[in-house]
Design an enzyme around this catalytic site. Structure first.
Site, PDB file in Angstrom:
ATOM      1  N   GLU A   1      71.132   9.574  32.964  1.00 60.35           N
ATOM      2  CA  GLU A   1      71.487  10.582  33.972  1.00 60.35           C
ATOM      3  C   GLU A   1      71.957   9.912  35.249  1.00 60.35           C
ATOM      4  OE1 GLU A   1      72.376  13.788  33.178  1.00 60.35           O
ATOM      5  OE2 GLU A   1      70.388  13.815  32.283  1.00 60.35           O
ATOM      6  N   HIS A   2      73.042  10.453  35.809  1.00 62.99           N
ATOM      7  CA  HIS A   2      73.665   9.873  37.009  1.00 62.99           C
ATOM      8  C   HIS A   2      74.151   8.453  36.731  1.00 62.99           C
ATOM      9  CE1 HIS A   2      73.000  13.094  39.948  1.00 62.99           C
ATOM     10  NE2 HIS A   2      71.903  13.347  39.274  1.00 62.99           N
ATOM     11  N   THR A   3      74.480   8.194  35.492  1.00 63.52           N
ATOM     12  CA  THR A   3      75.035   6.884  35.130  1.00 63.52           C
ATOM     13  C   THR A   3      76.532   6.968  34.895  1.00 63.52           C
ATOM     14  OG1 THR A   3      74.364   7.402  32.882  1.00 63.52           O
ATOM     15  CG2 THR A   3      72.956   5.883  34.109  1.00 63.52           C
ATOM     16  N   ASP A   4      77.063   8.150  34.594  1.00 64.80           N
ATOM     17  CA  ASP A   4      78.486   8.206  34.194  1.00 64.80           C
ATOM     18  C   ASP A   4      79.416   7.742  35.316  1.00 64.80           C
ATOM     19  OD1 ASP A   4      78.150  10.630  35.601  1.00 64.80           O
ATOM     20  OD2 ASP A   4      79.167  11.870  34.103  1.00 64.80           O
TER      21      ASP A   4
ATOM     22  N   GLY B   1      73.031  23.634  33.704  1.00 65.78           N
ATOM     23  CA  GLY B   1      73.069  22.190  33.471  1.00 65.78           C
ATOM     24  C   GLY B   1      73.409  21.848  32.033  1.00 65.78           C
TER      25      GLY B   1
ATOM     26  N   SER C   1      78.441  24.633  30.641  1.00 58.87           N
ATOM     27  CA  SER C   1      79.319  25.748  30.283  1.00 58.87           C
ATOM     28  C   SER C   1      80.712  25.526  30.857  1.00 58.87           C
ATOM     29  CB  SER C   1      78.751  27.067  30.805  1.00 58.87           C
ATOM     30  OG  SER C   1      78.817  27.137  32.216  1.00 58.87           O
ATOM     31  N   SER C   2      80.804  24.793  31.965  1.00 55.27           N
ATOM     32  CA  SER C   2      82.117  24.566  32.581  1.00 55.27           C
ATOM     33  C   SER C   2      83.003  23.711  31.683  1.00 55.27           C
ATOM     34  CB  SER C   2      81.961  23.942  33.966  1.00 55.27           C
ATOM     35  OG  SER C   2      81.292  22.708  33.909  1.00 55.27           O
TER      36      SER C   2
ATOM     37  N   ASP D   1      80.569  15.232  30.085  1.00 55.97           N
ATOM     38  CA  ASP D   1      80.546  16.573  29.491  1.00 55.97           C
ATOM     39  C   ASP D   1      81.774  16.835  28.626  1.00 55.97           C
ATOM     40  OD1 ASP D   1      78.533  16.540  31.319  1.00 55.97           O
ATOM     41  OD2 ASP D   1      79.325  18.137  32.582  1.00 55.97           O
TER      42      ASP D   1
ATOM     43  N   TYR E   1      74.955  15.410  45.154  1.00 60.30           N
ATOM     44  CA  TYR E   1      75.680  14.667  44.118  1.00 60.30           C
ATOM     45  C   TYR E   1      76.646  13.675  44.766  1.00 60.30           C
ATOM     46  CZ  TYR E   1      78.604  13.890  39.945  1.00 60.30           C
ATOM     47  OH  TYR E   1      79.293  13.332  38.909  1.00 60.30           O
TER      48      TYR E   1
HETATM   49  P1  ADP Z   1      77.234  24.256  33.969  1.00 60.47           P
HETATM   50  O1  ADP Z   1      78.492  23.546  33.608  1.00 60.47           O
HETATM   51  O2  ADP Z   1      76.048  23.371  33.923  1.00 60.47           O
HETATM   52  O3  ADP Z   1      77.010  25.505  33.187  1.00 60.47           O
HETATM   53  P2  ADP Z   1      78.703  24.649  36.382  1.00 60.47           P
HETATM   54  O4  ADP Z   1      78.335  25.179  37.721  1.00 60.47           O
HETATM   55  O5  ADP Z   1      79.347  23.327  36.281  1.00 60.47           O
HETATM   56  O6  ADP Z   1      77.371  24.698  35.499  1.00 60.47           O
HETATM   57  O7  ADP Z   1      79.668  25.664  35.655  1.00 60.47           O
HETATM   58  C1  ADP Z   1      79.367  27.017  35.630  1.00 60.47           C
HETATM   59  C2  ADP Z   1      80.619  27.796  36.038  1.00 60.47           C
HETATM   60  O8  ADP Z   1      81.603  27.707  34.997  1.00 60.47           O
HETATM   61  C3  ADP Z   1      80.372  29.266  36.222  1.00 60.47           C
HETATM   62  O9  ADP Z   1      79.905  29.551  37.507  1.00 60.47           O
HETATM   63  C4  ADP Z   1      81.762  29.827  35.988  1.00 60.47           C
HETATM   64  O10 ADP Z   1      82.573  29.633  37.137  1.00 60.47           O
HETATM   65  C5  ADP Z   1      82.311  28.922  34.908  1.00 60.47           C
HETATM   66  N1  ADP Z   1      82.099  29.473  33.557  1.00 60.47           N
HETATM   67  C6  ADP Z   1      81.504  28.856  32.517  1.00 60.47           C
HETATM   68  N2  ADP Z   1      81.491  29.645  31.414  1.00 60.47           N
HETATM   69  C7  ADP Z   1      82.113  30.794  31.756  1.00 60.47           C
HETATM   70  C8  ADP Z   1      82.409  32.010  31.050  1.00 60.47           C
HETATM   71  N3  ADP Z   1      82.065  32.202  29.786  1.00 60.47           N
HETATM   72  N4  ADP Z   1      83.071  32.985  31.746  1.00 60.47           N
HETATM   73  C9  ADP Z   1      83.406  32.815  33.043  1.00 60.47           C
HETATM   74  N5  ADP Z   1      83.143  31.698  33.738  1.00 60.47           N
HETATM   75  C10 ADP Z   1      82.502  30.685  33.122  1.00 60.47           C
HETATM   76 MG    MG Z   2      79.435  21.942  34.728  1.00 56.45          MG
END
Ligand code: ADP
Ligand code: MG
Length: 418
Positions: free
Chosen positions: A46-49, A138, A141-142, A188, A238
């Site tokens: 973690e925090h290595t990339d 975390g 999802s992004s 990621d 970060y």
């Molecule tokens: P993580 O990547 O850990 O989930 P992030 O803050 O980096 O947290 O990314 C989350 C953001 O990505 C959300 O706030 C949104 O802007 C976007 N996002 C991810 N999945 C979706 C989705 N299915 N629909 C809309 N926005 C999404």
């Molecule tokens: Mg993210």
């Protein structure tokens, strides 16, 4: 005690059918196809990339799905079933740091980066998203979002046929950095596009070379504890950690902290301790500039990065030896280092780790950037429910909102669903 909340992975067919229907309602007609890309958990590293070090994520069975129909006019329509009132309409050429802004920039940013290679008109698309990676937990999802869209474009646009997955991952990193305004080091996107099913992925972040590592602990599961805590501290911290690491590397005369091995650590820390201990670019941290150990900030930050890199390789060795106890020990050591030396944990993460271990987990640690988000615990399969219950009870007792849970099953990288 009430029911626990489990975040389940979705069934591809069900999601694709739902997306097809919703696509028709939103945009009319049918998409050209449906693509999926997974979220991830990082087992260790973690925090290595951003220090060109090692990490060991695995792709989750929890994925983000996109239905995409390409257009030849450079127009973009981007909608999400998780953001029903926030569909964005624009064009590939107008995408910038400020436009679209918000969630759609994770998709539009990919088009903007790819537009450096092919005619922007051909990157026009109608995109509808449906995500099953918990947002902001975390679990990336992004990256699941940007990577699913990137793969769709790569397969739909003839001029992108030669772009490989490493290049796509790099494009997604740029989309997040430059268009979504999110600092991300590359782990990621690599795992979402380039994981190997049933394996964790050892990533050498110096050159993003990959080594799949078989998941050899079949009697055990990785329980993910989504604390649902988000401390606003996270964003600025970060950047500060990154800056501190870069400054320490410069002081030590190395290109990155990756170049400091565990054998060189004592000498390096002594060098940093002389004369650099009084400076702090991180402001007053939770425990102050000198932390719980009374040592200067740079010393503690560097010790985390250097020992964490070593722990990644030790954990890979432990997996190869099928030594679950050793894996657990290394997870705990990683957590302690992130908590005490790197100072990126928080009350909820510490509680999740302590409660899981107290209930019989072999090890546990925070995962992801910290200040909230998720912890993981290595648990014997039969004890998963019991450990989750113990964690939920500990949160109840502390007066904290209950975590959500999921199990991390090492899964496939991004692919076309239909
Ligand atoms: P993580 O990547 O850990 O989930 P992030 O803050 O980096 O947290 O990314 C989350 C953001 O990505 C959300 O706030 C949104 O802007 C976007 N996002 C991810 N999945 C979706 C989705 N299915 N629909 C809309 N926005 C999404
Ligand atoms: Mg993210």
């Amino acid at each position: 005690m009430g029911e626990l909340t489990w975040s389940r992975a979705a069934d591809d067919t069900v999601v694709a059918d739902g997306l097809l229907a919703a696509f028709g309602e939103s945009f009319g007609g049918e998409p050209d196809g449906v693509w999926a890309a997974p979220g991830r958990v990082n087992l260790i590293g973690e925090h290595t990339d951003y220090n060109q070090g090692f990490c060991l994520p695995l792709a989750l069975a929890h994925r983000t799905y996109v239905a995409v129909r390409s257009r030849d006019d450079g127009g973009l329509r981007i909608g999400s079933r998780q953001a029903p009132d926030r569909t964005w309409e624009g064009t590939v050429t107008e995408v910038s740091q400020d436009s679209p802004g918000g969630w759609a920039s994770y998709v539009a940013g990919v088009a903007a980066v790819l537009a450096e290679q092919v005619d922007p008109a051909g990157l026009g698309a109608d995109v509808l998203v449906d995500g099953y990676v918990p947002l902001g937990a975390g679990l990336s999802s992004s990256a699941a979002l940007s990577c699913s869209a990137a793969l769709a474009w790569a397969e739909l646009v003839p001029g992108l046929a030669g772009v490989d997955r490493a290049e796509l991952a790099a494009a997604c990193v740029r989309a997040e950095n430059e268009y979504a305004g999110a600092a991300t080091g590359g782990m990621d996107q690599s795992v979402s596009l380039r994981a190997v099913d049933e394996h964790a992925l050892l990533i050498d972040c110096r050159d993003f070379s990959l080594t799949p590592v078989a998941w050899t602990l079949p009697g055990h599961q990785v329980l993910v504890i989504d604390t649902r805590a988000h401390h606003s501290l996270a964003d600025g911290q970060y950047g500060k950690r990154r800056a501190t690491c870069e400054r320490a590397a410069a002081t030590l005369g190395v290109g990155s902290l990756r170049d400091v091995g565990v054998d060189d650590l004592e000498v390096a820390l002594a060098a940093l301790g002389e004369g650099h201990g009084e400076r702090s670019d991180e402001g007053s941290g939770a425990s102050g500039e000198r932390g719980v150990s009374g040592e200067p900030e740079e010393v503690r930050r560097v010790r985390h990065v250097v020992t964490e890199n070593a722990r990644v390789l030790d954990l890979v060795a432990a997996l190869r030896e099928r030594d679950a106890e050793r894996v657990g020990e290394l997870m705990l050591a990683s957590h302690a280092s992130l908590r005490d030396d790197y100072e990126v944990s928080c009350r909820e993460l510490d509680l999740a780790v302590a409660a899981a271990v107290g209930a019989g987990a072999l090890g546990a640690r925070m995962t992801g950037g910290g200040f909230g988000g998720s912890a993981i615990a290595l648990v014997e399969e039969a004890a998963v429910e019991e450990v989750a219950r113990a964690v939920a009870a500990a949160f109840d007792d502390a007066g904290l909102e209950r975590p959500h849970f999921l199990t991390a099953v090492p899964s496939a990288p991004a692919y076309r669903v239909r």
